[in-house]
Design a protein around this motif. Structure first.
Motif, short mmCIF file in Angstrom:
data_model
loop_
_atom_site.label_atom_id
_atom_site.label_comp_id
_atom_site.label_asym_id
_atom_site.label_seq_id
_atom_site.Cartn_x
_atom_site.Cartn_y
_atom_site.Cartn_z
N LEU A 64 -7.75 5.95 -1.48
CA LEU A 64 -8.24 5.26 -2.67
C LEU A 64 -9.75 5.48 -2.82
O LEU A 64 -10.56 4.70 -2.39
N ASP A 81 -5.78 -0.99 -10.39
CA ASP A 81 -6.43 -1.63 -9.26
C ASP A 81 -5.52 -2.79 -8.84
O ASP A 81 -4.70 -3.28 -9.63
N TRP A 82 -5.66 -3.21 -7.61
CA TRP A 82 -4.71 -4.18 -7.01
C TRP A 82 -4.72 -5.52 -7.76
O TRP A 82 -5.73 -6.23 -7.74
N MET A 117 -7.65 5.50 -10.67
CA MET A 117 -7.38 4.06 -10.59
C MET A 117 -8.07 3.34 -11.75
O MET A 117 -9.28 3.48 -11.95
N ASP A 172 -7.19 2.64 1.94
CA ASP A 172 -8.43 2.47 1.21
C ASP A 172 -9.46 3.46 1.70
O ASP A 172 -9.46 3.88 2.84
N ARG A 214 -15.81 -9.61 -12.34
CA ARG A 214 -15.21 -8.30 -12.61
C ARG A 214 -13.77 -8.38 -13.12
O ARG A 214 -13.30 -7.49 -13.82
N ARG A 246 -21.00 -2.98 -5.06
CA ARG A 246 -20.26 -1.80 -4.62
C ARG A 246 -21.09 -0.53 -4.67
O ARG A 246 -20.53 0.58 -4.59
N TYR A 291 -10.59 -3.27 -12.88
CA TYR A 291 -10.23 -4.67 -13.12
C TYR A 291 -10.71 -5.19 -14.48
O TYR A 291 -10.06 -6.02 -15.10
N PHE A 321 0.81 -1.21 0.00
CA PHE A 321 0.00 0.00 0.00
C PHE A 321 0.85 1.27 0.00
O PHE A 321 0.40 2.32 0.42
N GLU A 334 -17.90 -5.57 -2.13
CA GLU A 334 -16.93 -5.84 -3.19
C GLU A 334 -16.85 -7.33 -3.45
O GLU A 334 -16.83 -8.13 -2.50
N LYS A 372 -11.81 6.23 -8.74
CA LYS A 372 -11.84 4.86 -9.26
C LYS A 372 -13.24 4.46 -9.66
O LYS A 372 -14.19 5.15 -9.27
N HIS A 373 -13.48 3.42 -10.37
CA HIS A 373 -12.56 2.53 -11.04
C HIS A 373 -12.77 2.79 -12.52
O HIS A 373 -13.88 2.58 -13.02
N SER A 376 -13.04 -3.85 0.35
CA SER A 376 -12.03 -2.84 0.71
C SER A 376 -12.63 -1.53 1.19
O SER A 376 -11.94 -0.72 1.79
C1 BGC Z 1 -10.50 -2.69 -5.02
C2 BGC Z 1 -10.10 -1.23 -4.92
C3 BGC Z 1 -9.23 -1.04 -3.70
C4 BGC Z 1 -8.02 -1.94 -3.83
C5 BGC Z 1 -7.06 -1.81 -2.68
C6 BGC Z 1 -9.31 -3.61 -4.94
O1 BGC Z 1 -9.71 -4.93 -4.79
O2 BGC Z 1 -11.20 -2.89 -6.23
O3 BGC Z 1 -11.24 -0.42 -4.87
O4 BGC Z 1 -8.90 0.30 -3.58
O5 BGC Z 1 -8.47 -3.29 -3.88
O6 BGC Z 1 -7.59 -2.40 -1.55
#
Ligand code: BGC
Length: 859
Positions: free
Chosen positions: A147, A273-274, A238, A98, A205, A161, A241, A81, A612, A194-195, A398
């Motif tokens: 985020l 995105d992560w 951001m 987050d 997703r 979400r 996905y 992070f 999520e 985001k996103h 998140s």
């Molecule tokens: C989520 C993001 C989040 C990121 C970091 C992802 O899975 O889609 O919205 O900011 O993880 O936790």
């Protein structure tokens, strides 16, 4: 002697004068040099990039010139992070948390409300204040990048979400986004909007390829992002996905470079995105600047791609330049995170949370004016339901945000009525939890235990199948283990590929209904009195709770056997229990309702049902809640249903019989107080729906396209998302977009449309015609009467929240320009306003039009 002293002092004074003149000259010289070319560092030994007086671009250039290529590569991928720091040059980390409800990294922060509530206030000046406070708190927690916000449009009613975003309309979402971002960034905290883009469902997703017509893309899904860039200068974006037209959003040249950077002039950085990056060359060349959470593709593989000539070095320079630019703009080089300081849980923040909750709660129905409750008459209240004694504040994933404290509806009502009113609480209507408290050691006894011995016999096997002789036998006090990537017994039991069995007896702490469950990573199963009651012998993606509701008898001993296996990676195993109620809870709820003057059922969802990675499976409330509501209203017709949820719920099975319905969404830590204020009329409800509630799933705009095939979705409803669909096909919604009742009434009159060159001034008078003060959200919709392309029946283009005392009247004034009338022309790629007639609708909701006027737009 005296003479000597005089000479010396004269000499000294001459010397001092000389030094003084020299100093002045030097300062003059430094000043001139600075003013001319600002090359401060050539005169004294501070590198240019460290000088806050230099313009940002000069600082970026200076630092870029000092960096080696390897150091630059290091900047374009993160470490969890944070970005990576550079000790040689003193480049700090960007430290992320987050959002978007607030900073959730260290566990607790102020929960003002979910973002869907922020939208239901329709109050952007309030959301700006919330943004400022979130920004401050982000710094208090030692972070400098948040985020959020999340600007994805609520296209699918099941979308997990929805609690993190601002509803179904691009105009409302844009206004909220701009307010939020300006607030957060005013505290020098980087927002990550985001996103980007078309991330409108959680189902698949990570792989789903979204196909959407260009006009719908521009008019529905992108406007809020564009406003975030052009009106609020969001410092980062951001990438989502999902795929868009065949390419992952993180490697989508059209979205990231052509639209975002070239067309809109975005000069910040794009973060993935992560785990959203899937390849190196395409990603690097498409405009993504920072890969998170690590450099799986933009680390060593990027170096190889550069060596092979597939990615130009300048592409990397550009990414680093963008990241550094934002770091300088947000003051990261000039202030250390360690010095941020400040307080988190302050009175100001608590007051702001209460204000958001009060303004966001929506009164959907109030037949026979059953609300507000009459303080003088109400002597007893039945408070019922799974969401009554726990404050619901967020969906899963998140975006969760536990607060320092949280007022449940039950607590809010107790605080409001004190001892004067009898409150009967029955939980009922089970909603599964995310975690369970571990079963205490005193309730567990291993086989053949000595007197007073507690716990369970744990047998650990160095294979996944509980086969052969155990590698270890021991007594475990509880099953409450988070081994992470370690072994349960280093050197004896494997870290990975092991299994365990716990046996013994469990003594029930009480009689009634309990939730009993296992949270584990990976597989687990549970036997109670030798009967298999939980069976999840699978390699799961992540740790999750599997639980059952079971009726237990106080002090009875049950044989218990839990089995577990670990595949690879992190591992944990917890066996937990929580008291639920006395059993037969629907009956008890009905009795409590019958014996009370009024019944309040707190129903809805929670983070296990929406969040999520988790679209809802169905739109109805869980079955036992439907039964509960029906039983309660049958027992007492003075029943009020309060809903906690972000995505709309179907109500056809109970709405006719229930006289009052409140939609609280997830109203944050002060939600319980705000609800009690509204129920007793101390606060007049004023929130309005930021999304449409459907009567049945079949009525939804996405009925034919969601969930659709696994790996692709076509947004075939085009522009007709949310209320646009209900207008076009003349479908009656259950509750329309923009709907929300008040304890007073408002009269609308005197619509006036004044054309001023390219601007339109629209005025209307709003009067409070009831006998309590109230706030109305006046909405302005535009209808294009003649057009060469198909247009929506109407679109929201303005709203104003107005506060009125009884009988008071105010004039609201909207200022619009031609862009409010435009559509996106796919051929010319321009926004076009065609001459002709336009209608202005001034409304209390999208289905409650109070004033209509029109005007001609000339050539
Ligand atoms: C989520 C993001 C989040 C990121 C970091 C992802 O899975 O889609 O919205 O900011 O993880 O936790």
């Amino acid at each position: 002697m005296v003479k000597l002293k005089t000479i010396l002092s004269r000499r000294c004074s001459f010397l001092i004068d000389l030094i003084f003149v020299h100093l002045l000259l030097s300062l003059f010289f430094i000043h001139n040099t600075l003013a001319e070319n600002q090359e401060f560092e050539s005169n004294i030994d501070i590198p240019g990039y460290r000088n806050p007086a230099l313009p940002v671009e000069k600082r970026v250039n200076d630092l870029m010139n000092r960096m080696t290529f390897a150091e630059k590569i290091d900047m374009v991928s993160g470490a969890g992070f944070t970005t990576k720091s550079n000790i040689r040059l003193g480049i700090p980390e960007i430290v992320m948390t987050d959002g978007p409800l607030g900073p959730n990294t260290k566990g607790r922060a102020t929960n003002y409300s979910a973002c869907i509530n922020m939208a239901s206030t329709w109050d952007d000046s309030l959301i700006k204040r919330v943004g400022v406070s979130i920004g401050e708190e982000t710094r208090v927690l030692g972070r400098n990048m948040l985020l959020g916000p999340c600007l994805n449009i609520a296209r699918v009613p099941q979308h997990g979400r929805t609690f993190e975003s601002f509803g179904e309309d691009p105009f409302l979402t844009s206004r909220m986004a701009v307010a939020y971002i300006k607030g957060v960034q005013s505290q020098r905290v980087i927002t990550s909007t985001k996103h980007f883009a078309v991330n409108n469902q959680e189902w698949n997703r990570g792989v789903v390829d979204v196909n959407v017509d260009e006009r719908a893309l521009r008019e529905i899904y992108l406007p809020a992002f564009k406003a975030a860039v052009q009106k609020a200068d969001t410092w980062s974006i951001m990438a989502a996905y999902n795929k868009f037209r065949g390419a992952y959003c993180c490697s989508n040249h059209y979205l990231l470079t052509e639209i975002l950077k070239n067309e809109w002039g975005f000069d910040g950085f794009v973060v993935s995105d992560w785990g959203g990056v899937h390849n190196t060359v395409q990603t690097a060349n498409s405009g993504l600047d920072l890969e998170m959470p690590d450099g799986a593709f933009l680390g060593d593989e990027l170096i190889t791609a550069i060596e092979q000539g597939e990615v130009a070095k300048d592409v990397v320079n550009e990414k680093v330049r963008r990241i550094l630019r934002v770091m300088f703009k947000s003051g990261l080089f000039d202030e250390s995170v360690k010095d941020y300081g400040g307080l988190a849980n302050t009175e100001d923040r608590r007051a702001l949370a209460l204000e958001v909750a009060r303004k966001s709660i929506v009164m959907l129905k109030n037949e026979n004016k059953i609300l507000p409750l009459d303080r003088g008459k109400i002597k007893s209240i039945a408070v019922i339901g799974p969401n009554a004694d726990e404050a619901r504040m967020y969906g899963g994933g998140s975006g969760y945000l536990p607060a320092h404290y949280a007022i449940s509806p039950l607590q809010g009502l107790r605080d409001k009525v004190g001892e004067d009113v009898k409150i009967r609480f029955v939980k009922s209507g089970r909603l599964k939890r995310q975690t369970l408290p571990a079963i205490e050691s005193q309730l567990l006894t291993p086989p053949g235990a000595d007197p007073g011995e507690h716990g369970l016999l744990g047998e650990y096997f160095n294979n996944k199948e509980l086969e052969g002789e155990p590698a270890l036998r021991r007594i475990d006090d509880q099953v409450d283990f988070s081994w992470d990537t370690d072994s349960p017994a280093p050197g004896v039991v494997n870290k990975d590929l092991f299994s365990a069995r716990w046996t013994g007896t469990f003594t029930s702490p009480g009689s009634g209904m309990f939730e009993l469950g296992i949270m584990s990573d990976n597989g687990c199963r549970l036997y109670l009195d030798d009967k298999l009651v939980i069976d999840s012998w699978i390699v799961d993606m992540a740790s999750s709770l599997r639980s059952i509701y079971i009726s237990l008898e106080k002090d009875r001993k049950y044989n218990i056997r839990m089995e577990f296996f670990e595949n690879i990676g992190t591992s944990e195993a917890h066996l937990g229990i929580a008291y639920y109620g006395k059993g037969d809870d629907i009956n008890q709820a009905a009795i409590a309702a019958k014996e009370s003057d009024v019944a309040i059922v707190c129903a809805g969802l929670r983070e296990t049902l929406e969040g999520e990675g988790n679209d809802r499976e169905q739109l109805s409330l869980p079955k036992d809640q439907v039964k509960l509501i029906n039983a309660v209203v049958k027992a007492n017709k003075n029943t009020i249903v309060v809903l906690y949820n972000a995505t709309p719920v179907l109500m056809n099975e109970w709405i006719e019989d229930v006289p009052a319905i409140i939609e609280a969404f997830y109203p944050g830590q002060e939600g319980g107080h705000a609800l009690a204020d509204i129920l007793f009329g101390d606060v007049n409800p004023s929130g309005k729906l930021p999304l449409t509630f459907v009567k049945s799933w079949k009525d939804s705009p996405v009925y034919k396209t969601y969930p659709g095939p696994k790996d692709s979705v076509t947004y075939s409803e085009d522009l007709f998302v949310g209320y646009r669909h209900f207008d076009k096909y003349n479908v009656e919604p259950l509750f329309p977009f923009g709907h929300g009742l008040s304890y007073t009434t408002f009269k609308y009159s005197n619509l006036d449309i004044i054309k001023q060159n390219h601007k339109f001034i629209v005025k209307a008078d709003i009067q409070n015609t009831g006998n309590v003060a109230g706030e109305e959200i006046v909405q302005l919709y535009i209808q294009d009467v003649e057009s060469s392309v198909e247009r929506e029946v109407k679109v929201l283009k303005g709203f104003i929240r107005v506060n009125l005392e009884p009988e008071e009247s105010k004039t609201v004034t909207f200022q619009l320009d031609k862009s409010a009338l435009a559509f996106y022309d796919v051929k010319t790629k321009e926004w076009i306003t065609e001459p002709g007639e336009f209608r202005i609708l001034i409304a209390s909701s999208s289905r409650d039009i109070r004033l209509t006027g029109s005007f001609e737009l000339g050539n």
